[in-house]
Design a protein around this motif. Sequence first.
Motif, short mmCIF file in Angstrom:
data_model
loop_
_atom_site.label_atom_id
_atom_site.label_comp_id
_atom_site.label_asym_id
_atom_site.label_seq_id
_atom_site.Cartn_x
_atom_site.Cartn_y
_atom_site.Cartn_z
N LYS A 149 -5.39 -0.30 -9.06
CA LYS A 149 -4.68 0.99 -9.08
C LYS A 149 -3.88 1.20 -10.36
O LYS A 149 -3.17 2.20 -10.51
CB LYS A 149 -3.74 1.09 -7.87
CG LYS A 149 -4.47 1.24 -6.54
CD LYS A 149 -5.27 2.54 -6.48
CE LYS A 149 -6.09 2.65 -5.20
NZ LYS A 149 -6.96 3.84 -5.20
N LYS A 160 0.73 3.92 -3.04
CA LYS A 160 0.32 5.31 -2.79
C LYS A 160 1.38 6.29 -3.26
O LYS A 160 1.06 7.34 -3.83
CB LYS A 160 0.01 5.50 -1.30
CG LYS A 160 -1.37 4.95 -0.94
CD LYS A 160 -1.62 4.93 0.55
CE LYS A 160 -2.96 4.22 0.82
NZ LYS A 160 -3.12 3.82 2.22
N TYR A 172 0.82 -1.21 0.00
CA TYR A 172 0.00 0.00 0.00
C TYR A 172 0.86 1.26 0.00
O TYR A 172 0.55 2.23 -0.68
CB TYR A 172 -0.95 0.00 1.20
CG TYR A 172 -1.92 -1.16 1.18
CD1 TYR A 172 -2.86 -1.27 0.16
CD2 TYR A 172 -1.90 -2.15 2.16
CE1 TYR A 172 -3.76 -2.34 0.12
CE2 TYR A 172 -2.79 -3.21 2.13
CZ TYR A 172 -3.71 -3.30 1.10
OH TYR A 172 -4.59 -4.36 1.06
#
Length: 255
Positions: free
Chosen positions: A90, A54, A50
């Motif tokens: 993503k 990000k 993560y």
Amino acid sequence: MLFPTLLTLTLAALASAFPARRAPAQVVTKCTVPNTAALTFDDGPYVYLYDVSKALVAAGAKGTFFFNGNNYGCIYDADQAKRVKYAVDKGHQIASHTWSHAHLANLTWDELHHEFWLVEQAFQKIAGVTPAFMRPPFGEYNDLVREVAGVRGQTVAIWDFDSGDSIGKTAAQSNQLYDDIAQAHPSTILALNHDVYQQTAQVVVPHAIATLQKAGYKLVTLAECVGAAPYQGAIGTPALRDVRVPFLFSFVRLI
Ligand SMILES: [Zn+2]
């Protein structure tokens, strides 16, 4: 006209007598699209994915994750499966690092297929994709590994830059390596990292992104940096998971 006909017949007879070798997979060690850099991450999925995602997304960049089936936990565990799906959602590329992080050059034809297939099946069930790229653990491969990868429609991907995170480099040392490569400024960079290390995810990756972008590189997936498709076929619908057999067994025992 007789000669070409005879030649054709002869070639056809030879081809059937000596079937073509299984075509070995292509091996890529470099990006080919100028001015691109591909940050790749091995050994996950794991908790720091993560942080990596990000940092990449915030910078308008994408990464490539070479996942194992069973390394830092089983890929079918709920938290792990969520990370796999998250990476695809993503816009990152996911690729195979094979199931158990074995030394592939020691395995037989059948064992290799098993190592490949278990990850393909997991990707199909969890994210609806079949990988078009694989990276052999430790970067170790032989002709048999290439042949299995070729049969299974996967390109073997190595790297031309190692952040050193899996061989004991500190975050500061890895950062320095990124500074050095940006300074040397090759046309492209195919970078090896491991998102299973907290310092890689939280210290080195942000530094690498900023440094490479400042040097003018476009941070793209491995597939994009070699001008290929990331998956075999389109992204489909994840399949239903199988019923958990251990649960059934325990239920049977209860009654
Ligand atoms: Zn690995």
